[in-house]
Design a protein around this motif. Sequence first.
Motif, mmCIF file in Angstrom:
data_model
loop_
_atom_site.group_PDB
_atom_site.id
_atom_site.type_symbol
_atom_site.label_atom_id
_atom_site.label_comp_id
_atom_site.label_asym_id
_atom_site.label_seq_id
_atom_site.Cartn_x
_atom_site.Cartn_y
_atom_site.Cartn_z
ATOM 1 N N ALA A 183 0.833 -1.197 0.000
ATOM 2 C CA ALA A 183 0.000 0.000 0.000
ATOM 3 C C ALA A 183 0.866 1.244 0.000
ATOM 4 N N GLY A 184 0.548 2.205 -0.884
ATOM 5 C CA GLY A 184 1.288 3.451 -0.941
ATOM 6 C C GLY A 184 0.857 4.425 0.117
ATOM 7 N N SER A 185 -0.370 4.333 0.613
ATOM 8 C CA SER A 185 -0.878 5.238 1.634
ATOM 9 C C SER A 185 -2.011 4.556 2.384
ATOM 10 N N GLY A 186 -2.393 5.146 3.497
ATOM 11 C CA GLY A 186 -3.466 4.553 4.285
ATOM 12 C C GLY A 186 -3.518 5.106 5.683
ATOM 13 N N VAL A 187 -4.417 4.547 6.467
ATOM 14 C CA VAL A 187 -4.620 4.964 7.853
ATOM 15 C C VAL A 187 -4.576 3.734 8.746
ATOM 16 N N ASP A 188 -3.894 3.857 9.872
ATOM 17 C CA ASP A 188 -3.800 2.763 10.827
ATOM 18 C C ASP A 188 -4.127 3.311 12.212
ATOM 19 N N LEU A 189 -4.958 2.609 12.959
ATOM 20 C CA LEU A 189 -5.347 3.040 14.295
ATOM 21 C C LEU A 189 -5.200 1.868 15.255
ATOM 22 N N ARG A 190 -4.371 2.067 16.268
ATOM 23 C CA ARG A 190 -4.166 1.065 17.298
ATOM 24 C C ARG A 190 -4.486 1.672 18.658
ATOM 25 N N ALA A 191 -4.865 0.823 19.606
ATOM 26 C CA ALA A 191 -5.159 1.299 20.954
ATOM 27 C C ALA A 191 -4.826 0.207 21.957
ATOM 28 N N THR A 192 -4.395 0.629 23.119
ATOM 29 C CA THR A 192 -4.150 -0.267 24.248
ATOM 30 C C THR A 192 -4.992 0.213 25.415
ATOM 31 N N VAL A 193 -5.849 -0.648 25.936
ATOM 32 C CA VAL A 193 -6.727 -0.312 27.054
ATOM 33 C C VAL A 193 -6.367 -1.208 28.237
ATOM 34 N N THR A 194 -6.038 -0.599 29.370
ATOM 35 C CA THR A 194 -5.615 -1.353 30.539
ATOM 36 C C THR A 194 -6.515 -1.059 31.731
ATOM 37 N N ALA A 195 -6.994 -2.112 32.372
ATOM 38 C CA ALA A 195 -7.676 -2.001 33.669
ATOM 39 C C ALA A 195 -6.718 -2.517 34.723
ATOM 40 N N GLN A 196 -6.569 -1.780 35.809
ATOM 41 C CA GLN A 196 -5.541 -2.106 36.795
ATOM 42 C C GLN A 196 -6.100 -2.042 38.209
ATOM 43 N N ALA A 197 -5.611 -2.909 39.075
ATOM 44 C CA ALA A 197 -5.915 -2.888 40.505
ATOM 45 C C ALA A 197 -4.609 -2.985 41.271
ATOM 46 N N ILE A 198 -4.465 -2.143 42.312
ATOM 47 C CA ILE A 198 -3.243 -2.101 43.117
ATOM 48 C C ILE A 198 -3.608 -2.225 44.587
ATOM 49 N N GLY A 199 -2.842 -3.025 45.293
ATOM 50 C CA GLY A 199 -2.967 -3.124 46.733
ATOM 51 C C GLY A 199 -1.656 -2.766 47.391
ATOM 52 N N SER A 200 -1.692 -1.808 48.346
ATOM 53 C CA SER A 200 -0.471 -1.372 49.014
ATOM 54 C C SER A 200 -0.818 -0.639 50.301
ATOM 55 N N SER A 201 -0.025 -0.861 51.347
ATOM 56 C CA SER A 201 -0.218 -0.121 52.595
ATOM 57 C C SER A 201 0.116 1.353 52.421
ATOM 58 N N GLU A 202 0.901 1.677 51.394
ATOM 59 C CA GLU A 202 1.256 3.065 51.132
ATOM 60 C C GLU A 202 0.021 3.911 50.835
ATOM 61 N N LEU A 203 -1.033 3.289 50.307
ATOM 62 C CA LEU A 203 -2.265 4.007 50.007
ATOM 63 C C LEU A 203 -2.982 4.478 51.270
ATOM 64 N N THR A 204 -2.726 3.831 52.387
ATOM 65 C CA THR A 204 -3.417 4.165 53.640
ATOM 66 C C THR A 204 -2.680 5.232 54.447
ATOM 67 N N GLU A 205 -1.466 5.564 54.056
ATOM 68 C CA GLU A 205 -0.650 6.500 54.817
ATOM 69 C C GLU A 205 -0.820 7.920 54.310
ATOM 70 N N PRO A 206 -0.580 8.936 55.164
ATOM 71 C CA PRO A 206 -0.649 10.331 54.728
ATOM 72 C C PRO A 206 0.354 10.574 53.602
ATOM 73 N N PRO A 207 0.045 11.456 52.630
ATOM 74 C CA PRO A 207 -1.130 12.321 52.601
ATOM 75 C C PRO A 207 -2.370 11.710 51.941
ATOM 76 N N ARG A 208 -2.235 10.503 51.347
ATOM 77 C CA ARG A 208 -3.410 9.949 50.673
ATOM 78 C C ARG A 208 -4.434 9.440 51.684
ATOM 79 N N SER A 209 -3.996 8.648 52.649
ATOM 80 C CA SER A 209 -4.855 8.188 53.748
ATOM 81 C C SER A 209 -6.167 7.598 53.246
ATOM 82 N N GLY A 210 -6.081 6.689 52.300
ATOM 83 C CA GLY A 210 -7.269 6.079 51.726
ATOM 84 C C GLY A 210 -7.338 4.595 52.002
ATOM 85 N N ALA A 211 -8.106 3.896 51.171
ATOM 86 C CA ALA A 211 -8.235 2.447 51.292
ATOM 87 C C ALA A 211 -6.971 1.779 50.760
ATOM 88 N N PRO A 212 -6.681 0.549 51.200
ATOM 89 C CA PRO A 212 -5.463 -0.136 50.754
ATOM 90 C C PRO A 212 -5.545 -0.666 49.326
#
Length: 360
Positions: free
Chosen positions: A24-53
Amino acid sequence: MKAARYLAAVFCLLCVRLAMPQEAGSGVDLRATVTAQAIGSSELTEPPRSGAPLVAGAHLIVYPTIKFSEHWFMTGAVQLVTRPYYYTDLSAAGYGAEGSLLQATLNYSRVSQKGAILLRAGEMSTAFGSFVLRYDDTDNPLVDVPKQYGYYSLVSILGVAGVQLDATRGKFDGRIQFANSSPANPRSLFVGDQYGNWAGGAGYTIRQGFRVGVSGYRGPYLDRSSKFFRPGEVNPSKLPAHALGLDANWAHGHTTAYVEAQRFVMPYTVVPTFYESAGYAEVRQVLSPRWFIAGRYGLTSNHHAKRTQSLETAAGFRPNRFQLLKIGYEFDHYASGSAQEDNIVGIQFITSLHKSAAWQ
């Protein structure tokens, strides 16, 4: 890999994987990466975030490509990411989402039997270091990224505006870039305190599958609105930072390994100049067409006696060629601070999308 194959990887990854049919001499290409993520860490519970783990996040990168002719094409990369998503954001307060233009370049390429060249102009990733070629969640075998890389790090994944030339000949490859700002502090074209920065690198393929390289950058890095710009400091244009990096990658059979070591120097006048060294070693082992395991050891150290060590492991499973599930565990050890250790568990489910249209 041979040098020509390395430059092809630059074309594909750094310039967002141009994938038009060869006829092909010309054209259009479209790619995408979609990521769903879950993180667990005690750092999330400490100030300044002070949220859920536990916290959930999402990451979307869209890669549009327009091919005009055999030699001319445009590429882009647009990112939308929630906060916190990167591990370095876990200790910061607040939630939200932010969009970024990572790349938008007009490109000219030419390939011959003797070598290849690629000329790009626009918004692009820094030419310093090698991990930016593997930043996408589908290319990074682990959940986290090396400590010196990230959104706001010593080597930002955000784009800089400039021009870059990549070239290969035989077993040698090289790149040189002139940009409007430093990879340590990318600046928009529409704000002040923009200062020219040089970055570049070179590599040599010792044999197929084994390449070594070097890279560096130099130029002013501060801006007057930065929290690191202290009262009484001289004009940021008079404070050129510089960095030097060494990298190597090796691939044989189902095993792939990467190593990087870098040294950063950030000058000041009202306080001592900041020095930091950083490096990592990473290995990925493919167990079967669907399964792989990976590990990365990272180390950063600066003259303030702050030393961070991290060890991350991950297992990956591919349900099909469009999806990838990664489960990782990371242990961080800090030489200073109230919390000197952190344990982080991360899960990513990644879906790749692709649509193209080509014409003569």
